[in-house]
Scaffold this motif. Structure first.
Motif, short mmCIF file in Angstrom:
data_model
loop_
_atom_site.label_atom_id
_atom_site.label_comp_id
_atom_site.label_asym_id
_atom_site.label_seq_id
_atom_site.Cartn_x
_atom_site.Cartn_y
_atom_site.Cartn_z
N ARG A 1 50.14 55.36 127.69
CA ARG A 1 49.22 55.71 126.60
C ARG A 1 48.59 57.10 126.83
O ARG A 1 48.38 57.87 125.88
N GLU A 2 48.24 57.44 128.07
CA GLU A 2 47.62 58.74 128.36
C GLU A 2 48.58 59.90 128.09
O GLU A 2 48.17 60.95 127.59
N HIS A 3 49.83 59.73 128.43
CA HIS A 3 50.81 60.81 128.29
C HIS A 3 51.69 60.64 127.06
O HIS A 3 52.81 61.15 127.01
N ARG A 4 51.17 59.91 126.09
CA ARG A 4 51.96 59.67 124.89
C ARG A 4 52.28 60.99 124.19
O ARG A 4 53.42 61.23 123.78
N GLY A 5 51.27 61.89 124.01
CA GLY A 5 51.52 63.17 123.34
C GLY A 5 52.51 64.03 124.09
O GLY A 5 53.38 64.68 123.49
N ALA A 6 52.40 64.09 125.42
CA ALA A 6 53.34 64.89 126.21
C ALA A 6 54.75 64.33 126.10
O ALA A 6 55.73 65.08 126.04
N ILE A 7 54.86 63.00 126.07
CA ILE A 7 56.19 62.41 125.97
C ILE A 7 56.80 62.68 124.60
O ILE A 7 57.98 63.03 124.47
N LEU A 8 55.98 62.54 123.57
CA LEU A 8 56.50 62.75 122.21
C LEU A 8 56.87 64.22 121.96
O LEU A 8 57.68 64.50 121.08
N SER A 9 56.28 65.19 122.72
CA SER A 9 56.61 66.60 122.53
C SER A 9 57.96 66.97 123.13
O SER A 9 58.48 68.05 122.86
N ARG A 10 58.52 66.08 123.93
CA ARG A 10 59.80 66.36 124.57
C ARG A 10 60.94 66.01 123.61
O ARG A 10 60.76 65.23 122.67
N PRO A 11 62.13 66.62 123.83
CA PRO A 11 63.29 66.22 123.02
C PRO A 11 63.58 64.73 123.22
O PRO A 11 63.60 64.24 124.37
N ASP A 12 63.78 64.00 122.16
CA ASP A 12 63.99 62.55 122.17
C ASP A 12 62.82 61.82 122.81
O ASP A 12 62.96 60.74 123.42
N GLY A 13 61.61 62.44 122.71
CA GLY A 13 60.44 61.82 123.34
C GLY A 13 60.04 60.52 122.68
O GLY A 13 59.61 59.58 123.36
N ALA A 14 60.16 60.47 121.34
CA ALA A 14 59.77 59.24 120.65
C ALA A 14 60.66 58.07 121.06
O ALA A 14 60.18 56.95 121.27
N LYS A 15 61.95 58.36 121.20
CA LYS A 15 62.89 57.31 121.59
C LYS A 15 62.60 56.83 123.01
O LYS A 15 62.60 55.62 123.29
N ILE A 16 62.32 57.79 123.91
CA ILE A 16 62.04 57.43 125.30
C ILE A 16 60.75 56.62 125.39
O ILE A 16 60.67 55.62 126.13
N ALA B 1 60.67 63.25 134.13
CA ALA B 1 60.34 64.20 135.19
C ALA B 1 61.36 65.31 135.28
O ALA B 1 61.01 66.49 135.45
N ALA B 2 62.64 65.00 135.10
CA ALA B 2 63.68 66.03 135.20
C ALA B 2 63.59 67.01 134.02
O ALA B 2 63.69 68.22 134.19
N ASP B 3 63.37 66.54 132.82
CA ASP B 3 63.25 67.42 131.65
C ASP B 3 62.05 68.36 131.77
O ASP B 3 62.11 69.54 131.42
N THR B 4 60.95 67.90 132.29
CA THR B 4 59.74 68.72 132.44
C THR B 4 59.98 69.86 133.41
O THR B 4 59.56 71.00 133.18
N GLU B 5 60.63 69.64 134.48
CA GLU B 5 60.90 70.70 135.45
C GLU B 5 61.75 71.80 134.81
O GLU B 5 61.51 72.99 135.02
N ASP B 6 62.72 71.43 134.00
CA ASP B 6 63.54 72.44 133.33
C ASP B 6 62.70 73.27 132.35
O ASP B 6 62.86 74.48 132.26
N ASN B 7 61.77 72.64 131.62
CA ASN B 7 60.93 73.38 130.67
C ASN B 7 60.04 74.39 131.37
O ASN B 7 59.82 75.50 130.88
N ILE B 8 59.43 74.09 132.50
CA ILE B 8 58.59 75.04 133.24
C ILE B 8 59.40 76.25 133.66
O ILE B 8 58.95 77.39 133.58
N THR B 9 60.62 76.04 134.11
CA THR B 9 61.47 77.16 134.51
C THR B 9 61.74 78.10 133.34
O THR B 9 61.67 79.32 133.46
#
Length: 503
Positions: free
Chosen positions: A87-102, A153-161
């Motif tokens: 619930r806390e990271h819902r917005g961060a998850i939804l901002s990722r590609p296919d975040g809603a599905k995940i 976790a893997a998708d987030t590391e790629d975005n920071i780079t």
């Protein structure tokens, strides 16, 4: 076409543009750093979520093996943490590609995992045969939950780079842009400021070398134009001061020569006068008495002229001070009462606040000789007034246009106000066929029995920076006027204050 005609406006506009671009780049970098910070926080949250899921799997395996109550409670506690972190990271998850599905898959898997794990103790007591199938289901659900957390976790590391690479490119481009902007701005300042100053230096060098008299407009910037104008005015003032000093030096030299000439001629003129007087008293024969009398009169006239010159040279040594004109004219009139008949004395129409700047002794002597000359040309019994008034520049121009004789003007360009002293002139005005319009100095020629000091009047007025005018007046014919520089307010107070005059 120049946008700004002022160098100051150009500099300010350049600084404002530079500041605006710097603020824009700063905001862009601030936004990118905010994204990096947010992404780092998301990474931290996703890694924490992954660790929580791993702890769920660890305590779940421990409970399935040892059937300890503490392991069961720890598993449920970590499942609660998993739900809370989702619930806390819902917005961060939804901002990722296919975040809603995940997010939906993780939520469904976590709910199903909790339900299956809560049913495990009941099956363990009532249906031990179904335990193996439930364990396989829990293992698959836990493995699926761990896979989804690792994917986040893997998708987030790629975005920071990617963000760091974009930020590095933005910084390099901004540095190159600001470097080019500074080079262009420096070239503009060099052309608009440094080059005109160098031309100004060259112009001053040419003026010092005598190749030109003043600076020419260097550019259209207001500051440089104003500076050139002030330098030209300064050079003009210095030239005028130099000419004035040279003129004063010539006056001093002429006074010294005049004094020596007077001393040289004084004794021969006295000897001629004495000799003629002795010969006249002896009553010569052959009709030479009239000739001796004429020579005697001419010698007396020359002696009076030399005396006037001596008095003029002596009074000239006194400094110029503010003079209250009414008091000065009262002294002049009082001195003339012994020479002029009472009926010939003019009526004074002089303001009590009129102040002129000059040499008191020289002016008193010159005004006395001037009044004697004018009174001698007026008919007996006529009533007339000696008038004094203050004239502005417009009044002076109008008076010069009405001038009957060519005026003699020695006014300084800085003199904006003068005091006019005038008397009516009823004598003949000189006019010759060769030169129909004579100047005012023709009225300052001494007659045989007249006032010899009148010939010094033009020099006195010239020394005081004044003017001599003969103007036609509609109500009274022609008036002979003298102009003298008027004193300022401070000098007027000083002239009217007896204590200040003594100081």
């Amino acid at each position: 076409m120049r946008i700004f005609q002022s160098l100051t406006h150009t500099v300010l506009a350049g600084l404002l543009i530079f500041a605006a671009l710097l603020i824009a780049v700063s905001l862009l970098l601030s936004r990118e750093t905010g994204r990096i910070h947010q992404q780092a926080m998301n990474d931290h949250g996703f890694l924490s979520l992954l660790n929580t899921v791993l702890e769920v799997r660890r305590y779940e395996k421990s409970y399935l093996i040892y059937h300890e109550k503490s392991a069961f409670e720890s598993t449920l506690s970590y499942l609660d943490q998993t739900d809370r972190q989702l619930r806390e990271h819902r917005g961060a998850i939804l901002s990722r590609p296919d975040g809603a599905k995940i997010f939906q898959q993780m939520g469904n898997v976590a709910v199903e995992y909790r339900d299956r794990f809560l049913s495990y103790p009941m099956l363990l007591e009532h249906d031990p045969k179904a335990i193996q199938a439930l364990e396989i289901t829990l293992h698959q659900l836990g493995k699926q939950l761990i896979g989804l957390a690792e994917q986040l976790a893997a998708d987030t590391e790629d975005n920071i780079t990617v963000i760091l690479q974009d930020l590095r490119i933005s910084i390099v481009v901004a540095n190159l842009f600001f470097l080019g902007l500074l080079i262009l701005y420096g070239m503009l300042l060099l052309r608009r400021a440094v080059v005109p100053l160098q031309e100004l230096q060259e112009g001053l060098s040419s003026i010092l070398e005598g190749r030109r008299d003043q600076l020419e407009p260097l550019c259209r910037d207001r500051e440089i134009v104003a500076l050139s104008r002030m330098i030209n005015l300064t050079l003009k003032t210095i030239g005028q001061n130099r000419e004035e000093r040279c003129r004063q030096a010539q006056f001093v030299y002429s006074d010294e020569v005049l004094s020596r000439l007077v001393k040289t001629l004084e004794k021969p003129m006295a000897n001629i006068s004495t000799t003629c007087q002795i010969l006249v008293e002896e009553e010569p024969e052959n009709g030479s008495r009239d000739l001796l009398v004429r020579i005697w009169q001419q010698a007396e006239q020359g002696g009076r002229l030399l005396t006037a010159i001596q008095q003029y040279a002596y009074a000239q040594d006194k400094p110029s001070t503010p003079i209250l004109l009414s008091l000065l004219l009262d002294r002049v009139v009082s001195g003339l009462q012994q020479t002029v008949e009472a009926g010939m004395m003019p009526r004074l129409e002089v303001g009590s606040d009129l102040v002129v700047i000059g040499n008191p002794g020289t002016l008193e002597r010159g005004l006395s000789d001037w009044m004697l000359q004018v009174l001698s040309a007026c008919p007996r019994g006529a009533e007339y007034a000696l008038k004094a008034r203050r004239l502005s520049e417009a009044d002076r121009r109008a008076a010069l246009e009405r001038s009957v004789l060519r005026p003699l003007v020695w006014l300084s360009p800085d003199c904006h106000e003068v005091v006019e002293i005038s008397l009516p002139w009823t004598g003949e005005l000189p006019s010759t066929p060769e030169q129909p319009l004579q100047d005012v100095s023709w009225l300052c020629l001494p007659e045989e029995e007249g006032n010899p000091g009148i010939c010094l009047l033009p020099g006195i007025i010239r020394r005081h920076g004044g003017a001599m005018v003969v103007e036609s007046m509609a109500e009274s014919g022609v008036r002979f006027a003298l102009w003298l520089p008027a004193g300022q307010e401070r000098e007027r107070k000083r002239a009217t204050d007896p204590v200040a005059r003594e100081r």
